[in-house]
Motif scaffolding. Sequence first.
Motif, PDB file in Angstrom:
ATOM      1  N   UNK A 202     -22.566  -8.981 -13.685  1.00 50.71           N
ATOM      2  CA  UNK A 202     -23.385  -7.835 -13.314  1.00 50.71           C
ATOM      3  C   UNK A 202     -24.775  -8.244 -12.863  1.00 50.71           C
ATOM      4  N   UNK A 203     -25.328  -9.264 -13.502  1.00 56.67           N
ATOM      5  CA  UNK A 203     -26.653  -9.738 -13.103  1.00 56.67           C
ATOM      6  C   UNK A 203     -26.622 -10.460 -11.767  1.00 56.67           C
ATOM      7  N   UNK A 204     -25.482 -11.029 -11.422  1.00 52.51           N
ATOM      8  CA  UNK A 204     -25.343 -11.610 -10.084  1.00 52.51           C
ATOM      9  C   UNK A 204     -25.417 -10.502  -9.030  1.00 52.51           C
ATOM     10  N   UNK A 205     -24.820  -9.345  -9.349  1.00 57.85           N
ATOM     11  CA  UNK A 205     -24.853  -8.224  -8.406  1.00 57.85           C
ATOM     12  C   UNK A 205     -26.222  -7.569  -8.332  1.00 57.85           C
ATOM     13  N   UNK A 206     -26.914  -7.488  -9.480  1.00 55.24           N
ATOM     14  CA  UNK A 206     -28.218  -6.823  -9.497  1.00 55.24           C
ATOM     15  C   UNK A 206     -29.024  -7.267 -10.709  1.00 55.24           C
ATOM     16  N   UNK A 207     -30.271  -7.649 -10.469  1.00 53.90           N
ATOM     17  CA  UNK A 207     -31.155  -8.026 -11.572  1.00 53.90           C
ATOM     18  C   UNK A 207     -31.635  -6.807 -12.348  1.00 53.90           C
ATOM     19  N   UNK A 208     -31.554  -5.618 -11.749  1.00 52.91           N
ATOM     20  CA  UNK A 208     -32.128  -4.419 -12.357  1.00 52.91           C
ATOM     21  C   UNK A 208     -31.083  -3.442 -12.896  1.00 52.91           C
ATOM     22  N   UNK A 209     -29.864  -3.437 -12.347  1.00 53.99           N
ATOM     23  CA  UNK A 209     -28.861  -2.454 -12.768  1.00 53.99           C
ATOM     24  C   UNK A 209     -27.641  -3.102 -13.406  1.00 53.99           C
ATOM     25  N   UNK A 210     -27.756  -4.310 -13.900  1.00 56.37           N
ATOM     26  CA  UNK A 210     -26.645  -5.038 -14.496  1.00 56.37           C
ATOM     27  C   UNK A 210     -26.056  -4.327 -15.713  1.00 56.37           C
ATOM     28  N   UNK A 211     -26.884  -3.536 -16.396  1.00 54.00           N
ATOM     29  CA  UNK A 211     -26.443  -2.907 -17.645  1.00 54.00           C
ATOM     30  C   UNK A 211     -25.285  -1.930 -17.433  1.00 54.00           C
ATOM     31  N   UNK A 212     -25.094  -1.441 -16.188  1.00 53.12           N
ATOM     32  CA  UNK A 212     -23.958  -0.555 -15.937  1.00 53.12           C
ATOM     33  C   UNK A 212     -22.643  -1.293 -16.165  1.00 53.12           C
ATOM     34  N   UNK A 213     -22.613  -2.581 -15.846  1.00 50.42           N
ATOM     35  CA  UNK A 213     -21.388  -3.363 -16.065  1.00 50.42           C
ATOM     36  C   UNK A 213     -21.085  -3.477 -17.558  1.00 50.42           C
ATOM     37  N   UNK A 214     -22.113  -3.746 -18.370  1.00 51.42           N
ATOM     38  CA  UNK A 214     -21.915  -3.845 -19.811  1.00 51.42           C
ATOM     39  C   UNK A 214     -21.496  -2.497 -20.377  1.00 51.42           C
ATOM     40  N   UNK A 215     -22.133  -1.427 -19.897  1.00 48.48           N
ATOM     41  CA  UNK A 215     -21.766  -0.094 -20.348  1.00 48.48           C
ATOM     42  C   UNK A 215     -20.323   0.248 -20.018  1.00 48.48           C
ATOM     43  N   UNK A 216     -19.870  -0.167 -18.832  1.00 48.45           N
ATOM     44  CA  UNK A 216     -18.474   0.101 -18.442  1.00 48.45           C
ATOM     45  C   UNK A 216     -17.510  -0.617 -19.375  1.00 48.45           C
ATOM     46  N   UNK A 217     -17.816  -1.872 -19.722  1.00 51.65           N
ATOM     47  CA  UNK A 217     -16.964  -2.605 -20.662  1.00 51.65           C
ATOM     48  C   UNK A 217     -16.916  -1.892 -22.012  1.00 51.65           C
ATOM     49  N   UNK A 218     -18.078  -1.456 -22.478  1.00 51.99           N
ATOM     50  CA  UNK A 218     -18.142  -0.765 -23.767  1.00 51.99           C
ATOM     51  C   UNK A 218     -17.257   0.479 -23.779  1.00 51.99           C
ATOM     52  N   UNK A 219     -17.418   1.339 -22.782  1.00 52.96           N
ATOM     53  CA  UNK A 219     -16.715   2.617 -22.811  1.00 52.96           C
ATOM     54  C   UNK A 219     -15.219   2.467 -22.528  1.00 52.96           C
ATOM     55  N   UNK A 220     -14.822   1.381 -21.890  1.00 56.28           N
ATOM     56  CA  UNK A 220     -13.388   1.121 -21.738  1.00 56.28           C
ATOM     57  C   UNK A 220     -12.764   0.853 -23.105  1.00 56.28           C
TER      58      UNK A 220
END
Length: 501
Positions: A202-220
């Motif tokens: 996620x941080x490779x895709x964006x330095x500022x919005x990477x947390x959406x990737x972690x959030x997606x993993x969590x809610x899955x």
Amino acid sequence: MLKRVFVAPDPGRIRLRFASRAVIGIGLAVALCGFVGHSLEAAITGGLAALLALFTVTDPTVRGQAVTTALLPAAGLPVLALAAALHDAPAARDLSFLAVMGAGVYARRWGPRGHALGVFAFMMFFAAQFLHTVPAQLPELYTAVALSLGAASTVRFGLWCYERRLPVPAPPAPPEIGGRLRVTTRQAVQATLGGAFALGLGQVLSDHRWYWAVGATWWVFVNTTSRGETLVRGFRRVLGTVIGIVSGFAVAIPLDGAAVPTAVVVAIGVFGIFYTAAVSYSWMMFFVTVMAGMLYGALGVLDAALLWLRVAETAVGALGAVLAVLVVLPVTTHAVTDAWIQRALRCVHACTADAADRLAGSPLADPAPRVAELEVLLGRVRLSLAPLVHPLNPLRARKARARRVLALLDDCAREVRGLALVAADPDASHDARLTAACLRVEAAVEILTSPRPGTVPAAPAPAHRTPAAHPALAHLHDLERALAELVSPLSHAPYAASANA
């Protein structure tokens, strides 16, 4: 598809009450934050706190719900402070986020309360990333959270406590699967490693919005147990996000943060999240995505590139979850499905026994709570079997057996509900044949839940013709037939009691 979601059965109008109360509670929380002069960031944090309090707190009693709600700040506010303090320390922030994620999943072993506190803690860390929270903002955010939880509690426990008149069963704890580690421990390890993968990519895709990737993993991972459930949940999350992004282009971008229309759309999104959560994860994620787009618009940072980045980050997070459950301490779909089916069948027997006792004149016997529990357990069976009945599953024989199991379990539930209604009639009388029929149901359940590997269950005793004058016997005999027909699909399916791999 959306029409089917909104016309899905809603016994007792629970989903409608749930969603309507959420809109009122969250709306009141945000309004109070605005009234006292809080910033938009504080109002969003407060609204999120109210949403989580109304959505995740599912204790079986009203008193338990109140206690869990009161404990939410103890779990969330220290995490919010930690996230703010680590705002300028990326390495420590990332490690702390993963630690909170693992602890939040591990906390599910303590039932609904542990689940709610774990979700609240994780989402406070997530909110700090979403709003770029710094320590100077903490006093205002703490006040907003306290004020919002108070508003949500006022609505839930004061103005509209429908649970006092219409008890809602708590979600059942995950089944224990054979092995050295408990399911919650396995999931904690999986979520942490899946989150680490999502965070890095996620941080490779964006330095500022990477947390959406972690959030997606969590809610899955929320409310899933097996690898099959996680695969389906990941697919549905991405699907719901994509549909929500398309709507974002049509709604969020043109509104450009206009206050009144944004508030209306957010309220609709809240209602949609709560109303569809129990019946369609894809549509729940659609409403979450639309609401998030509106909040970005209100913050003045919304554009088309951000929406597409949201899709990419969600896909990365779902991929992280999928890889984790496939590679790290996997829990098979077959083992989990078998455990849920056995619990549902035992609940069928318990419902039958309570109804028979009630018909025999026992004033203490009440099958209604068992019927409500059965509905919840059947929901878990459907979730567990979702990978097998999914349209993309190429294994037709397994798909057919899984559908047959679902249909017969639904038949069992229908007959149990009918039996409970007859038992609730004060004029219903006991018949000696009820005892014999209940014993046959008990024997059938024992056969169907037999743990002996490789044993093909024998069919229960054939049902006798039921006199039309005795509806209780009619329901019991139809229940017997449904249980007898379950023998074949369960004994030949890989998720039968003998399959505990």
